[in-house]
Scaffold this active site. Structure first.
Site, PDB file in Angstrom:
ATOM      1  N   GLU A  92      22.251  16.622 -17.395  1.00  0.00           N
ATOM      2  CA  GLU A  92      21.172  17.002 -18.314  1.00  0.00           C
ATOM      3  C   GLU A  92      20.200  17.968 -17.642  1.00  0.00           C
ATOM      4  OE1 GLU A  92      18.992  13.579 -19.521  1.00  0.00           O
ATOM      5  OE2 GLU A  92      18.683  12.827 -17.495  1.00  0.00           O
ATOM      6  N   LYS A 107      30.871  29.970  -1.920  1.00  0.00           N
ATOM      7  CA  LYS A 107      30.328  30.698  -3.061  1.00  0.00           C
ATOM      8  C   LYS A 107      30.274  29.761  -4.257  1.00  0.00           C
ATOM      9  CE  LYS A 107      29.963  35.281  -2.090  1.00  0.00           C
ATOM     10  NZ  LYS A 107      28.759  36.098  -2.299  1.00  0.00           N
ATOM     11  N   TRP A 123      20.876  24.097 -10.309  1.00  0.00           N
ATOM     12  CA  TRP A 123      20.248  24.231 -11.621  1.00  0.00           C
ATOM     13  C   TRP A 123      20.639  25.593 -12.185  1.00  0.00           C
ATOM     14  CZ3 TRP A 123      15.628  27.279 -13.028  1.00  0.00           C
ATOM     15  CH2 TRP A 123      15.214  27.047 -14.351  1.00  0.00           C
ATOM     16  N   ALA A 124      21.428  25.572 -13.252  1.00  0.00           N
ATOM     17  CA  ALA A 124      21.904  26.804 -13.885  1.00  0.00           C
ATOM     18  C   ALA A 124      21.965  26.569 -15.391  1.00  0.00           C
ATOM     19  CB  ALA A 124      23.266  27.197 -13.330  1.00  0.00           C
ATOM     20  N   PRO A 125      20.823  26.577 -16.065  1.00  0.00           N
ATOM     21  CA  PRO A 125      20.766  26.147 -17.472  1.00  0.00           C
ATOM     22  C   PRO A 125      21.564  27.017 -18.437  1.00  0.00           C
ATOM     23  CG  PRO A 125      18.689  27.138 -16.771  1.00  0.00           C
ATOM     24  CD  PRO A 125      19.497  26.947 -15.537  1.00  0.00           C
ATOM     25  N   ASP A 166       1.606  35.797   0.534  1.00  0.00           N
ATOM     26  CA  ASP A 166       1.599  37.233   0.272  1.00  0.00           C
ATOM     27  C   ASP A 166       1.401  37.518  -1.223  1.00  0.00           C
ATOM     28  OD1 ASP A 166       2.294  40.088   1.057  1.00  0.00           O
ATOM     29  OD2 ASP A 166       3.793  39.690  -0.488  1.00  0.00           O
ATOM     30  N   GLU A 168      -3.658  36.428   0.754  1.00  0.00           N
ATOM     31  CA  GLU A 168      -3.792  37.884   0.760  1.00  0.00           C
ATOM     32  C   GLU A 168      -4.198  38.317  -0.656  1.00  0.00           C
ATOM     33  OE1 GLU A 168      -1.191  41.944   1.504  1.00  0.00           O
ATOM     34  OE2 GLU A 168      -0.585  40.386   0.119  1.00  0.00           O
ATOM     35  N   GLY A 216      20.182  21.170 -17.540  1.00  0.00           N
ATOM     36  CA  GLY A 216      20.750  22.360 -16.916  1.00  0.00           C
ATOM     37  C   GLY A 216      21.223  22.175 -15.494  1.00  0.00           C
ATOM     38  N   LEU A 218       8.882  25.142 -10.302  1.00  0.00           N
ATOM     39  CA  LEU A 218       7.926  24.411  -9.466  1.00  0.00           C
ATOM     40  C   LEU A 218       8.651  23.586  -8.413  1.00  0.00           C
ATOM     41  CD1 LEU A 218       5.226  23.107 -12.000  1.00  0.00           C
ATOM     42  CD2 LEU A 218       5.020  24.987 -10.366  1.00  0.00           C
ATOM     43  N   ARG A 219       9.732  22.928  -8.815  1.00  0.00           N
ATOM     44  CA  ARG A 219      10.513  22.138  -7.859  1.00  0.00           C
ATOM     45  C   ARG A 219      11.015  23.028  -6.715  1.00  0.00           C
ATOM     46  NH1 ARG A 219      13.381  17.540  -8.700  1.00  0.00           N
ATOM     47  NH2 ARG A 219      13.504  17.852 -10.961  1.00  0.00           N
TER      48      ARG A 219
END
Length: 725
Positions: free
Chosen positions: A130, A155, A103-105, A369, A424, A132, A347-348
């Site tokens: 679609e 990479k 995912w790279a929108p 944390d 925490e 992104g 969230l995913r």
């Protein structure tokens, strides 16, 4: 669909029932008034003062229900959504073709490069999809083996709209390494032909939680980074012997900077390679399970490292992607990036991350944390929490991240009923450890962070005769009723450079020269040994519903903790745990170790951590005496530095005959052996004054059974248990 899958889908649908969307003409206030929180009445029954904030609770709960409904409609439920680690990153298909997805929108183009194509930057482009997303399929080689070999480098090449070419590690990378002379980490394809298979089932969730907080890298006396295998072979047996039933593993999620103590995460799905391979971590957890020990992961979802080439930051070339754009997306004190919890793909990523550690490594839960930073827009910076309820509601609360935590706990406890989650949080957020169905955040425990601060303050600032016994008892008992706390006298925070362990505060430089049991104890060593045991037992018995100890502190580890860095010439001298000190019979460390072990074993037998809060019958300022009853066990402490007592009367709830079960003054624990353990103590039916102050107006006398102690020495504590009739 499998039977398990069907059951989970039913749970998902049931969880989403009652979610509502705002209809035309309906105000948000009207909508909140129509929301029903199933167990909210239980929360109000426990704390009626939360009633004025009912609308806040309803709004939070409705936001959660909307999330669940949207997950059901868009993704087929949270079960599939949180398994996205099986579709993102790199996946080997049955025909040995490799499927890549990112995912790279904000990216203009994505390419894959690595050892497999001699680092050609353009030969393997991703296809834009679609929302992104980008995908790439690599067919198998002519010999039907995968196109990318196990343990070879990869990479992602990101081309930005501004024409820049960036080299990135997949956010979903499962293994990253750093060459000895390199500065940045490399993504390594991890797909071993014979992966480690865990065979031992998860232990059942214990009623009494005794946690051993541990860091794999420092778990050796040697001045080096220790390994998963070392921990499995040399440390797990010690933890088992000590009577801890849970390990909290720190600094496992990959972090480029070792001295960050694991709190500047760069690769969220990768177990740190500096300690060994993923299979060696799986073996560690498997062996722990065989010993009946749970393993919790110290998970950091509150922020992420600013690293770009080997971190999440600017993965697609933008200043947002996984994070809020600055300034909201930057933490001014931690110099790190802050997640955008309102983003679907974030969230995913984060929810799948939790599921990954539970499924792939079979962790038993998490210690979350930095919760305070997540809960509030001010992140707790420059904010003192007085306990006024208005501080926990309103515009200062970041409800995106709060609902993310509710969602995390709901999913984890639905899929894994025995999962343990610990928060925490220093703010004291109400309902943090109440169920989501009550409107709470759903954590099982919160850390009682005021307790170690109190002990350090006392040892730094007060003479023994000036200890305020009432204030100590108040600190240990001042917690929200019905919300479980993990008590601890000290953790890794207190041991870090700039501070010292409790043992070092108590005995300081004399620990270098006077810890031999072959010479008489000096006054400093004597005082330090006795108080070290008493502080721990008092915290264990009175402070919470769980107990935590940081590795090495159980035997009074000297000095402090400092990782190799420029400021100490990259030294490992203080980045180790000297377990060898315990193994030397002529040193007194083994005596502190023995007390900690028997303290845990005594709790395991009588179960005071799982019992209701203690009844404190005495907190005598002049005598420096604390007496309380919990789980039908009587705890008696004399913190007076010089005063001993004879024929001392204390109150008990249950009449009968009592005997000593644990005595800090016993010789094997470095005490003076002044109490006769064969003595039997009998109760008398006499009234006993217990003073309760309410606006300084009220004093009541409660009829209790009275127990007379024949001897009661200074700097001594012991536990009495009623014998069977």
């Amino acid at each position: 669909m499998s039977v398990l899958g069907a059951c989970q889908c039913q749970c998902i649908r049931a969880a989403a029932v009652g979610a509502r969307l705002v209809s035309t003409g309906e105000t948000m206030a009207d909508q909140e008034d129509n929301v029903t929180i199933p167990g909210y009445s239980r929360l109000l029954q426990m704390d009626p003062y939360l009633k004025p904030y009912e609308r806040d609770f309803k709004r939070r709960y409705e936001l959660l229900q909307k999330q669940l409904l949207q997950l059901e409609e868009a993704e087929g439920g949270f079960d599939l959504f949180t398994r996205s680690y099986k579709t993102f990153g790199v996946q080997r298909r049955p025909d040995n073709s490799l499927f890549f997805k990112e995912w790279a929108p904000a990216a203009e183009a994505l390419f894959l490069t690595g050892d497999f194509n001699n680092w050609d930057k353009f030969s393997h482009p991703y296809t834009k999809k679609e929302f992104g997303k980008w995908e790439l399929i690599l067919p198998p080689k002519h010999d039907k083996s995968p196109a990318v070999d196990h343990n070879t480098k990869l990479k992602v090449v990101v081309h930005t709209k501004e024409g820049k070419r960036l080299y990135r590690i997949s956010p979903w990378a499962k293994y990253v390494i750093k060459e000895e002379k390199s500065v940045i980490y490399d993504w390594v394809h991890w797909d071993p032909p014979q992966p480690y298979i865990q065979i031992h089932p998860r232990p059942k969730k214990p009623t009494s939680l005794r946690i051993y907080e541990a860091h794999v890298g420092i778990a050796s006396p040697e001045g080096k980074i220790a390994s998963y295998t070392n921990f499995t072979i040399n440390v797990l047996p010690r933890i088992k012997d000590l009577g801890y039933n849970c390990i909290q593993l720190m600094a496992v999620m990959e972090h480029a900077y070792y001295a960050s103590f694991g709190y500047q995460i760069t690769s969220f799905f990768a177990a740190s390679s500096r300690y060994g391979t993923p299979d060696e971590l799986k073996q560690l957890i498997d062996v722990a399970h065989s010993l009946g020990i749970l393993v919790l992961l110290d998970v950091v979802h509150s922020h992420a490292s600013k690293n770009t080439e080997d971190g999440l930051n600017q993965f697609d070339g933008s200043d947002s992607c996984f994070f809020h754009s600055p300034p909201r997306g930057e933490h001014s004190l931690w110099d790190s990036r802050l997640f955008n919890y309102s983003s679907w793909e974030v969230l995913r990523f984060l929810l799948s991350n939790l599921r990954w550690w539970m499924e792939e490594y079979r962790f038993d839960g998490f210690r979350f944390d930095g919760i305070t930073s997540m809960l509030y827009h001010h992140h707790g910076i420059g904010t003192g929490f007085s306990g006024d309820y208005s501080e926990y509601f309103g515009l200062q609360v970041d409800e995106d991240s709060l609902v993310y935590l509710m969602l995390s706990n709901h999913i984890l406890h639905t899929l894994y009923p025995d999962c343990i989650t610990i928060a925490e949080d220093v703010s004291g957020m109400p309902a943090l450890c109440r169920g989501v169905e009550e409107g709470g955040l759903g954590f099982d425990y919160r850390l009682a962070m005021a307790i170690p601060d109190k002990w350090i303050q006392i040892l730094k600032e007060l003479k023994d005769e000036d200890w305020n016994i009432g204030n100590i008892v108040h600190t240990l008992t001042n917690r929200r009723y019905g919300e479980n706390c993990v008590a601890y006298a000290e953790s890794h925070d207190q041991a870090l450079v700039g501070d010292k362990s409790l043992a070092f505060w108590l005995m300081d430089k004399e620990m270098y020269t006077n810890m031999s049991s072959m010479i008489p104890m000096t006054p400093i060593i004597d005082r330090g040994m006795q108080l070290h045991k008493m502080i721990r037992l008092l915290t264990h018995g009175l402070g919470g519903e769980g107990y935590l100890n940081f590795m090495g502190n159980e035997f009074g580890h000297p000095e402090w903790l400092d990782f190799p860095r420029e400021g100490n010439n990259q030294s490992y001298h203080y980045a180790r745990r000297q377990f060898n000190l315990v193994d030397m019979d002529h040193l007194r460390y083994c005596q502190l170790y023995a007390f900690d072990r028997d303290m845990n074993r005594t709790e395991d037998k009588y179960g005071w951590l799982a019992a209701p809060p203690a009844f404190v019958s005495a907190k005598h300022e002049e005598d420096k005496v604390i007496v309380f009853d919990r789980a039908n066990v009587l705890f008696i402490f004399n913190f007076h530095p010089s005063k001993s007592f004879q024929d001392y009367r204390v109150a008990v709830e249950v009449p009968g005959k009592y005997k000593i079960k644990l005595d800090s003054d016993a010789v094997q624990y470095g005490g003076h052996g002044r109490l006769d353990h064969n003595t039997e103590f009998f109760t008398e039916p006499l009234p006993f004054s217990v003073v309760h102050f309410s606006n300084n107006l009220c004093c009541i006398t409660i009829p209790l059974c009275i127990l007379m102690l024949t001897q009661f020495r200074g700097f001594c504590t012991f536990i009495l248990k009623k014998l069977q009739n």
